[in-house]
Design an enzyme around this catalytic site. Structure first.
Site, PDB file in Angstrom:
ATOM      1  N   GLU A 131       0.790  -1.238   0.000  1.00  0.00           N
ATOM      2  CA  GLU A 131       0.000   0.000   0.000  1.00  0.00           C
ATOM      3  C   GLU A 131       0.822   1.288   0.000  1.00  0.00           C
ATOM      4  OE1 GLU A 131      -2.986  -0.073   3.065  1.00  0.00           O
ATOM      5  OE2 GLU A 131      -4.156  -1.587   2.001  1.00  0.00           O
ATOM      6  N   GLU A 191      -5.389  -8.563   0.680  1.00  0.00           N
ATOM      7  CA  GLU A 191      -6.121  -8.216   1.903  1.00  0.00           C
ATOM      8  C   GLU A 191      -7.569  -7.904   1.572  1.00  0.00           C
ATOM      9  OE1 GLU A 191      -4.729  -5.050   4.499  1.00  0.00           O
ATOM     10  OE2 GLU A 191      -2.652  -5.604   4.058  1.00  0.00           O
TER      11      GLU A 191
HETATM   12  C1  NOJ Z   1      -4.379  -2.205   5.239  1.00  0.00           C
HETATM   13  C2  NOJ Z   1      -3.023  -2.460   5.812  1.00  0.00           C
HETATM   14  O1  NOJ Z   1      -2.176  -3.083   4.888  1.00  0.00           O
HETATM   15  C3  NOJ Z   1      -3.045  -3.199   7.137  1.00  0.00           C
HETATM   16  O2  NOJ Z   1      -1.807  -3.008   7.733  1.00  0.00           O
HETATM   17  C4  NOJ Z   1      -4.207  -2.714   7.972  1.00  0.00           C
HETATM   18  O3  NOJ Z   1      -4.182  -3.242   9.260  1.00  0.00           O
HETATM   19  C5  NOJ Z   1      -5.486  -3.101   7.287  1.00  0.00           C
HETATM   20  N1  NOJ Z   1      -5.530  -2.520   5.955  1.00  0.00           N
HETATM   21  C6  NOJ Z   1      -6.763  -2.729   8.023  1.00  0.00           C
HETATM   22  O4  NOJ Z   1      -6.907  -1.361   8.108  1.00  0.00           O
END
Ligand code: NOJ
Length: 446
Positions: free
Chosen positions: A166, A352
């Protein structure tokens, strides 16, 4: 009720990240990262919390891998803490840190769980931040060196590599709004961070090819499915701008399309031009093997001149989750369809997707029905996108267990497994049992 079956060979997994679960922040010669520094500064993280202990996974990884095996996970995405293996970012290599990931990878393989390794999930060595961090072009070679070390050390057992997690979030929230580490608020610094992060990604891909290792490498981007609030031409244009600033900025260069003109013009007009040198775009466009997609929600967009970007978020119309964004299970399938079309049907891993649902432990159980309902919806949508031709091969749920949610500390629970942060007890939630069923059936109830 019908069973929506996923393609044969589809992989089911879960994801975590080093700083969010490991703890052991000062053990075995680990160096400091920007998240150690940031979380120890007053007022940065909710309730003054930090990842010093987190889920204590550094000491409990065997038990956590046993849990993964109970759920039937086929693959597990984790990240390496750069400062654990190279305490100052470059130079001295810490054998004890490397040995931890050796143990972790071997324990996964013993259970038949395929490791997927993220090189960078936001915990930059503080020593590199002291030299300017992502704003300093020298970070590109530092990252390539770190990547080479991991390819050499783990490439015999790891074949799925994710360069960056990200970049949208760590560049914009870390350097522009300053709500995440390193807590900077500067547009010129953000512009440099964006370009150097993508360049570092490209160099790592090149280094992987040079290593001659078998396997696949790609980037994971943060995504939101953008929806026009209405269908006027003005709103449709605004929605494309939202996609330029948040989506195409981080995908376009990787797919050889360069940076969106709208974004380049915005930064240049504010004395914050991206520091692009000849040859950089070719490096960033080094061919990847897959695209990692992270997605949690949708966002309605409308036109606006408020911030000089031409768009803004329209008010939500769906119920809000504990993270404040909308419960929008259709968003995953929608986004996968969009990205498939936009970039010529890349191979996709959902690196994710998950649900923030703070349902508490009661009578020894966590009945997180909301999480189950939304996950079922996300997966039904994903199934539809695959039926429409998207090449999606794996799904990683965020997250295996409740963990340190960055600036929100421990106040947001994303896990399938409940973590008691005082005792480190783990309790499988209802969603964990449900997910185990999804994996067994390779499908979800439609
Ligand atoms: C994106 C991130 O990569 C992760 O570190 C985070 O905990 C989750 N989304 C949830 O917000």
């Amino acid at each position: 009720m019908t069973m929506l079956e996923f393609p044969q060979g589809f992989q089911w997994g879960a994801a975590t990240a080093s700083y969010q679960i490991e703890g052991a922040h000062n053990e075995d010669d680990r160096g400091l990262s920007i998240w150690d520094t940031f979380s120890h500064q007053p007022g940065r993280v909710m309730h003054g919390e930090n990842g010093d202990i987190a889920c204590d996974h550094y000491h409990r990884y065997e038990q956590d891998i046993a849990l993964m095996a109970e759920l039937g996970l086929q693959t597990y995405r984790f990240s390496v803490s750069w400062s654990r293996v190279i305490p100052f970012g470059t130079g001295h290599v810490n054998e004890k840190g490397l040995a931890f990931y050796d143990r972790l990878i071997d324990a996964l393989l013993d259970r038949g769980i395929e490791p997927a390794l993220t090189l960078y999930h936001w915990d930059l060595p503080q020593a590199l931040q002291d030299l300017g961090g992502w704003a300093n072009r020298e970070i590109v070679e530092a990252f390539a060196g770190y990547a080479r070390l991991l390819f050499e050390r783990y490439g015999d057992r790891v074949s799925r590599w994710i360069t960056l997690n990200e970049p949208l979030i760590f560049t914009q929230f870390g350097h522009r709004s300053g709500v995440m580490a390193p807590g900077i608020r500067s547009l010129p610094v953000t512009a440099r961070a964006v370009h150097h992060a993508l360049l570092a990604h490209g160099r790592a891909v090149q280094a992987f090819r040079e290593s001659g290792r078998e396997g696949e490498i790609g980037i994971t981007n943060a995504n939101t499915s953008y929806e026009p609030a209405d269908d006027t031409p003005e709103t449709l244009r605004a929605t494309e701008l939202a996609r330029d600033f948040d989506t195409r900025l981080y995908h376009g260069p990787v797919y050889g399309r360069g940076y969106p003109e709208s974004v380049l013009a915005y930064y240049a007009a504010r004395d914050a031009a991206l520091p692009i040198l000849p040859g950089d775009l070719e490096v960033i466009a080094a061919p990847t093997d897959f695209l990692g997609v992270n997605l949690y929600s949708r966002q309605r967009i409308e036109a606006s001149d408020d911030r000089g970007v031409g768009y803004r978020n329209a008010p939500p119309t769906l119920p809000l989750l504990d993270m404040g964004y909308e419960a929008a299970p259709h968003a995953l399938g929608d986004f996968v369809r969009w990205v498939t079309k936009e970039y010529g049907r890349p191979r996709i891993y959902i690196t994710e997707n998950g649900v923030c649902d703070n349902t508490e432990l009661a009578g020894g159980r966590v009945d997180d029905q909301l999480r189950i309902d939304l996950l079922r919806g996300f997966l039904a949508g994903l199934h539809g996108a695959i039926a429409d031709g998207a090449d999606v091969r794996a799904y990683y749920q965020w997250s295996l267990m409740d963990n340190f949610e960055w600036a929100f500390g421990y106040s947001k629970r994303f896990g399938m497994v409940w973590t008691d942060f005082a005792t480190q007890e783990r309790v499988k939630k209802a969603s964990a049992e449900w997910y185990a069923g999804v994996i067994r059936r390779n499908g979800v109830e439609g």
